[in-house]
Design an enzyme around this catalytic site. Structure first.
Site, PDB file in Angstrom:
ATOM      1  N   GLU A 286     -16.755  -0.957   5.808  1.00  0.00           N
ATOM      2  CA  GLU A 286     -15.604  -1.791   5.515  1.00  0.00           C
ATOM      3  C   GLU A 286     -15.833  -3.181   6.094  1.00  0.00           C
ATOM      4  O   GLU A 286     -16.269  -3.309   7.239  1.00  0.00           O
ATOM      5  CB  GLU A 286     -14.404  -1.150   6.205  1.00  0.00           C
ATOM      6  CG  GLU A 286     -13.118  -1.256   5.468  1.00  0.00           C
ATOM      7  CD  GLU A 286     -12.974  -0.255   4.318  1.00  0.00           C
ATOM      8  OE1 GLU A 286     -11.997  -0.395   3.598  1.00  0.00           O
ATOM      9  OE2 GLU A 286     -13.824   0.630   4.134  1.00  0.00           O
TER      10      GLU A 286
ATOM     11  N   LEU B 128     -10.194   8.430  -0.776  1.00  0.00           N
ATOM     12  CA  LEU B 128      -9.942   9.554   0.125  1.00  0.00           C
ATOM     13  C   LEU B 128      -8.620  10.186  -0.277  1.00  0.00           C
ATOM     14  O   LEU B 128      -7.723   9.518  -0.783  1.00  0.00           O
ATOM     15  CB  LEU B 128      -9.838   9.067   1.570  1.00  0.00           C
ATOM     16  CG  LEU B 128     -11.124   8.606   2.255  1.00  0.00           C
ATOM     17  CD1 LEU B 128     -10.798   7.924   3.569  1.00  0.00           C
ATOM     18  CD2 LEU B 128     -12.068   9.781   2.478  1.00  0.00           C
TER      19      LEU B 128
ATOM     20  N   ASP C 281       0.817  -1.210   0.000  1.00  0.00           N
ATOM     21  CA  ASP C 281       0.000   0.000   0.000  1.00  0.00           C
ATOM     22  C   ASP C 281       0.844   1.250   0.000  1.00  0.00           C
ATOM     23  O   ASP C 281       0.579   2.207  -0.725  1.00  0.00           O
ATOM     24  CB  ASP C 281      -0.841   0.049   1.277  1.00  0.00           C
ATOM     25  CG  ASP C 281      -2.018  -0.857   1.144  1.00  0.00           C
ATOM     26  OD1 ASP C 281      -2.103  -1.529   0.103  1.00  0.00           O
ATOM     27  OD2 ASP C 281      -2.824  -0.877   2.080  1.00  0.00           O
TER      28      ASP C 281
ATOM     29  N   ASP D 251      -8.782  -0.835   7.726  1.00  0.00           N
ATOM     30  CA  ASP D 251      -8.041  -1.455   6.637  1.00  0.00           C
ATOM     31  C   ASP D 251      -8.740  -2.746   6.219  1.00  0.00           C
ATOM     32  O   ASP D 251      -8.326  -3.841   6.571  1.00  0.00           O
ATOM     33  CB  ASP D 251      -6.607  -1.737   7.108  1.00  0.00           C
ATOM     34  CG  ASP D 251      -5.663  -1.850   5.938  1.00  0.00           C
ATOM     35  OD1 ASP D 251      -6.100  -1.609   4.796  1.00  0.00           O
ATOM     36  OD2 ASP D 251      -4.494  -2.197   6.152  1.00  0.00           O
TER      37      ASP D 251
ATOM     38  N   CYS E 238      14.061 -38.537   8.793  1.00  0.00           N
ATOM     39  CA  CYS E 238      15.002 -37.418   8.652  1.00  0.00           C
ATOM     40  C   CYS E 238      15.022 -36.660   9.974  1.00  0.00           C
ATOM     41  O   CYS E 238      13.980 -36.293  10.515  1.00  0.00           O
ATOM     42  CB  CYS E 238      14.550 -36.501   7.524  1.00  0.00           C
ATOM     43  SG  CYS E 238      15.367 -34.896   7.499  1.00  0.00           S
TER      44      CYS E 238
ATOM     45  N   ARG F 117     -16.899  -2.408  -3.814  1.00  0.00           N
ATOM     46  CA  ARG F 117     -16.628  -1.095  -4.363  1.00  0.00           C
ATOM     47  C   ARG F 117     -16.332  -1.171  -5.860  1.00  0.00           C
ATOM     48  O   ARG F 117     -16.694  -0.277  -6.619  1.00  0.00           O
ATOM     49  CB  ARG F 117     -15.437  -0.526  -3.616  1.00  0.00           C
ATOM     50  CG  ARG F 117     -14.913   0.748  -4.154  1.00  0.00           C
ATOM     51  CD  ARG F 117     -14.035   1.355  -3.073  1.00  0.00           C
ATOM     52  NE  ARG F 117     -13.347   2.517  -3.552  1.00  0.00           N
ATOM     53  CZ  ARG F 117     -12.017   2.610  -3.577  1.00  0.00           C
ATOM     54  NH1 ARG F 117     -11.288   1.585  -3.206  1.00  0.00           N
ATOM     55  NH2 ARG F 117     -11.447   3.709  -3.983  1.00  0.00           N
TER      56      ARG F 117
ATOM     57  N   LYS G  50     -13.290  14.143   9.031  1.00  0.00           N
ATOM     58  CA  LYS G  50     -14.427  14.553   8.217  1.00  0.00           C
ATOM     59  C   LYS G  50     -15.041  15.825   8.779  1.00  0.00           C
ATOM     60  O   LYS G  50     -15.176  15.956  10.010  1.00  0.00           O
ATOM     61  CB  LYS G  50     -15.493  13.453   8.197  1.00  0.00           C
ATOM     62  CG  LYS G  50     -14.981  12.159   7.572  1.00  0.00           C
ATOM     63  CD  LYS G  50     -15.969  11.024   7.700  1.00  0.00           C
ATOM     64  CE  LYS G  50     -15.366   9.763   7.075  1.00  0.00           C
ATOM     65  NZ  LYS G  50     -16.177   8.565   7.295  1.00  0.00           N
TER      66      LYS G  50
ATOM     67  N   ASP H   5       0.787   4.176  -2.656  1.00  0.00           N
ATOM     68  CA  ASP H   5       0.502   5.572  -2.318  1.00  0.00           C
ATOM     69  C   ASP H   5       1.627   6.485  -2.787  1.00  0.00           C
ATOM     70  O   ASP H   5       1.393   7.585  -3.273  1.00  0.00           O
ATOM     71  CB  ASP H   5       0.308   5.723  -0.800  1.00  0.00           C
ATOM     72  CG  ASP H   5      -0.990   5.077  -0.340  1.00  0.00           C
ATOM     73  OD1 ASP H   5      -1.857   4.803  -1.198  1.00  0.00           O
ATOM     74  OD2 ASP H   5      -1.130   4.843   0.882  1.00  0.00           O
TER      75      ASP H   5
ATOM     76  N   CYS I 135      19.323 -34.497   5.858  1.00  0.00           N
ATOM     77  CA  CYS I 135      19.661 -35.921   5.756  1.00  0.00           C
ATOM     78  C   CYS I 135      20.269 -36.294   4.406  1.00  0.00           C
ATOM     79  O   CYS I 135      20.749 -37.408   4.234  1.00  0.00           O
ATOM     80  CB  CYS I 135      18.431 -36.786   6.042  1.00  0.00           C
ATOM     81  SG  CYS I 135      17.204 -36.750   4.717  1.00  0.00           S
TER      82      CYS I 135
HETATM   83  S1  IVH Z   1     -15.167   7.709   4.185  1.00  0.00           S
HETATM   84  C1  IVH Z   1     -17.037   9.489   0.369  1.00  0.00           C
HETATM   85  N1  IVH Z   1     -14.258   6.658   6.409  1.00  0.00           N
HETATM   86  O1  IVH Z   1     -10.658   4.061   2.733  1.00  0.00           O
HETATM   87  C2  IVH Z   1     -16.076   9.121   1.447  1.00  0.00           C
HETATM   88  N2  IVH Z   1     -13.564   5.729   4.339  1.00  0.00           N
HETATM   89  O2  IVH Z   1      -8.578   4.909   0.984  1.00  0.00           O
HETATM   90  C3  IVH Z   1     -16.159   7.702   1.769  1.00  0.00           C
HETATM   91  N3  IVH Z   1     -12.098   3.779   4.582  1.00  0.00           N
HETATM   92  O3  IVH Z   1     -12.706   4.226  -0.094  1.00  0.00           O
HETATM   93  C4  IVH Z   1     -15.016   7.229   2.554  1.00  0.00           C
HETATM   94  N4  IVH Z   1     -12.083   3.744   6.785  1.00  0.00           N
HETATM   95  O4  IVH Z   1     -13.108   2.274   1.620  1.00  0.00           O
HETATM   96  C5  IVH Z   1     -14.253   6.615   5.054  1.00  0.00           C
HETATM   97  N5  IVH Z   1     -13.583   5.783   8.446  1.00  0.00           N
HETATM   98  C6  IVH Z   1     -13.580   5.748   7.110  1.00  0.00           C
HETATM   99  C7  IVH Z   1     -12.856   4.786   6.403  1.00  0.00           C
HETATM  100  C8  IVH Z   1     -12.864   4.803   4.998  1.00  0.00           C
HETATM  101  C9  IVH Z   1     -11.648   3.164   5.677  1.00  0.00           C
HETATM  102  C10 IVH Z   1     -11.781   3.343   3.212  1.00  0.00           C
HETATM  103  C11 IVH Z   1     -12.863   3.542   2.208  1.00  0.00           C
HETATM  104  C12 IVH Z   1     -12.252   4.461   1.190  1.00  0.00           C
HETATM  105  C13 IVH Z   1     -10.795   4.159   1.344  1.00  0.00           C
HETATM  106  C14 IVH Z   1      -9.906   5.229   0.782  1.00  0.00           C
END
Ligand code: IVH
Length: 659
Positions: free
Chosen positions: A148, A57, A7, A91, A413, A110, A272, A11, A393
């Site tokens: 998730e 995200l 990952d 995750d 062995c 997804r 958020k 990234d 052996c």
């Molecule tokens: S919010 C429209 N909150 O991470 C926004 N995503 O790397 C929706 N993920 O696609 C995402 N934990 O599958 C949100 N607490 C969390 C999350 C989360 C894991 C995942 C999600 C997203 C991915 C992006």
């Protein structure tokens, strides 16, 4: 579910591409990963269009990134400071669930963000996902929620142990296990994987025209509370609502220090904007919402040099290549030895001696080599040469076409014998702690211990003369060995190291017999009738109990006073189900199927593997299928639901059982 790079590496490349495209917009391709979210589709499940695209995200890696984002967010909203909700970044594998009229009607992966795969039947197997939820009490008629699917770390560990018992390479991390499990073709298998789900987003809803019991939430934290109140697992217990980016940063730092305390893997935090109206106002790009930001924790990765490869012979004779690397700290431990599993893995990754390698260690998971850094090669790297003869052996190694491991088939062995003893005394088997790997090797080397039964006839007089074995440690050893004589049967079965028999299978076998000797009479068919035992495992168990050397070994173990009986069998039960036959189908909600089966046996009942006229009771849990249909056609079969079964057992029950 089988990524070719880590990952963190993904990234990093993604960020580099984004930077490149920002400075050279002319090179942006329509199919650049920055233009849409990543993911892949397979054909096993029908495609479904997401009502609202499932976006990614935006990632941040440090405080500056967060501060910059907060500044942009404040500017775009014109507010002095913003209220944020901070929660873990789980995750796992993303899912979308649709509820209509309070009932779960669709589950989807997804996919590529626009189109996912319809996996409703599989989603229904996950107990953490309620099949009905009273959205209507919040004034919501139709809802799409997202979250998730995950596997708790302890279950994942067990899962990999089971794979190891079957000589399969382990899955790299819980996320791959979750996404793989979610897309299995047989929903019953999905049910067995111990998946869980956390829901964190209300992506769409339709209001009901009438007045509801509770107001529809107006903040993200309110949504999380609502989801929790509706019976979902949500991050409501782990979230924090804060004002201003300073508090966000402090909470993220704290969370990173405590990430291992959670039962599941998280790879960061998600911040958020809490007010849902503000979220709407800020909107989204094609890749991510502008009102959310992920804060990624430090990757549990490191790079090191691959110096040499050792070949270890396991208790089943399989020869495992193990990479010796320069010690490198990863996620709190120093890693210097990394299993390469088998020849195929080495070939696929094109690993060479002298390579700089990327090593990952997720949580408690064993470290693995993600890949060699090919760009750092200077031409002096050497290929890894596999031995053709057993390094211990000297016998020739064989590899059967359906296997990825080379094997030494010489059962005597030394390496195998020693590994078998080590396995027998290990924690999850007979748990003879003071013996352990070092002492087993030492005693073996000195000729004081040659096989498993030898543990019970160790010459303590001779041990006395060894350095480091004072009266106290000898006393401990004696007690540990004595204690092991009374271990429950499943530990003995597991300890024998029968191929493909992990802890779970050992428990199944132990529960099915009165004495280990019974297994000598079981044929493959009867073995296969047990839950979770397929032909491969059955074949292996049958082979083990048909082998004269093994039976001789077992006799010696028994003569040494080791418990070979299923003590549970008789003691707990009342015998009131004596002579009655049972079969379970569908999902039980109040207890595990294995527990229910144990109860039946404890009361003298017998378990059958299929529906026939020999069957007295079919216990049908939720989503029972063909077995139930078949049983309905046989008048002599009594069909019980879970409650009726509980009553039947309850009437005979002694003490308490289950929760
Ligand atoms: S919010 C429209 N909150 O991470 C926004 N995503 O790397 C929706 N993920 O696609 C995402 N934990 O599958 C949100 N607490 C969390 C999350 C989360 C894991 C995942 C999600 C997203 C991915 C992006």
């Amino acid at each position: 579910s089988d990524p070719v790079l880590s990952d963190a590496e993904y990234d990093r490349l993604f960020a580099a591409l984004k930077a490149l495209e920002a400075s050279h917009p002319e090179v942006v391709e329509a199919d650049s990963p920055t233009q849409r979210v990543a993911g892949g589709l397979t054909r096993a499940f029908p495609p479904v269009a997401h009502r609202v695209p499932m976006l990614s995200l935006e990632n941040s890696y440090n405080e500056q990134d967060l501060t910059d984002w907060d500044k942009r967010a404040r500017e775009s909203t014109g507010l002095k400071d913003l209220e944020y909700c901070v929660e873990p970044k789980f995750d796992g594998a993303g899912i979308s669930l649709i509820y209509e009229g309070d009932t779960l009607t669709r589950g989807a992966t997804r996919g590529d963000g626009e189109t996912g795969e319809e996996i409703t039947v599989n989603v229904r197997q996950i107990r953490a996902i309620p099949l009905t939820a009273k959205f209507s009490s919040y004034g919501i008629g139709q809802a799409e929620i997202r979250g998730e699917v995950m596997i708790n770390k302890d279950i994942f560990k067990k899962f990999n142990e089971q794979r190891a018992a079957e000589s399969l390479p382990p899955l790299a991390n819980p996320r791959n296990a979750a996404s793989g499990s979610l897309r299995m073709v047989d929903p019953r298998e999905v049910g067995k994987r111990g998946l869980t789900a956390i829901l964190y987003h209300l992506s769409f809803f339709q209001s009901l025209p009438r007045k509801s019991l509770h107001p529809t939430p107006g903040t993200h934290s309110g949504v999380l509370e609502m989801l929790r109140a509706l019976g979902f697992r949500s991050p409501a217990g782990e979230m924090k609502v804060v004002r201003g980016i300073g508090e966000v940063i402090a909470f993220c730092r704290e969370a990173e220090l405590r990430r291992d305390e959670l039962p599941f893997e998280i790879d960061g935090m998600v911040i958020k904007v809490n007010d849902l109206n503000l979220q709407e106002q800020m909107g989204m790009t094609t890749h991510h919402p502008r009102w959310a930001m992920a804060f990624k924790f430090k990757p549990r990765q490191g790079t090191s040099k691959l110096r040499r490869v050792e070949f270890q012979v396991g208790r089943t004779g399989s020869v495992t290549p193990v990479a010796k690397i320069d010690p490198v700290p990863i996620g709190g431990v120093t890693v210097s030895s990394v299993s390469l599993f088998n020849e195929d893995v080495v070939r696929e990754k094109d690993l060479r001696i002298g390579d700089t390698v990327l090593v990952e260690r997720a949580g408690d998971v064993i470290p693995y080599i993600v890949k060699p850094m090919e760009g750092l090669r200077d031409g002096t790297e050497k290929p890894i040469v596999f031995p053709t003869r057993c390094p211990v052996c000297g016998d020739e190694l064989v590899r059967s076409p359906d296997e990825s491991a080379w094997r030494c088939v010489n059962a005597s062995c030394e390496a195998q014998v020693v590994e078998r003893i080590i396995h027998f005394v290990s924690k999850d088997a007979m748990d003879i702690r003071s013996l352990g790997e070092t002492n087993v090797k030492k005693f073996y080397g000195l000729g004081l211990l040659r096989d498993i039964p030898g543990i019970y006839s160790l010459d303590f007089e001779k041990l006395k003369s060894l350095e480091g074995f004072g009266p106290r440690s000898l006393q401990n050893l004696r007690e540990a060995i004595n204690h092991s004589r009374a271990q429950p049967l499943h530990r003995l079965i597991y300890g024998l190291g029968i191929r493909y028999v992990g802890e779970t299978t050992a428990k199944t076998l132990a529960a099915a017999v009165q004495d280990i000797g019974d297994l000598e009479d079981w044929d493959v068919e009867r073995l296969t009738s047990l839950e979770d035992i397929g032909p491969k495992v059955a074949e292996s168990v049958h082979r083990f109990f048909s082998n004269r050397d093994n039976l001789h070994l077992l006799k010696k173990i028994r003569d040494a006073g080791v418990n070979t009986r299923n003590t549970h069998h008789k003691a707990a039960g009342s015998g009131t189900l004596q002579g009655k036959t049972f079969l379970f189908t569908g999902t039980l909600t109040g207890m595990k199927r294995s527990e229910a089966e144990e109860l039946v046996e404890a009361h003298g009942g017998k378990l059958l593997g299929s529906v026939s006229t020999h069957l007295n009771y079919l216990v049908a849990g939720a989503e029972a299928g063909s077995k139930l249909e078949k049983a309905k056609k046989i008048p002599s079969v009594t069909i019980l639901d879970e409650e009726a079964f509980g009553n039947l057992i309850g009437a005979h029950k002694k003490g308490t059982h289950g929760s």
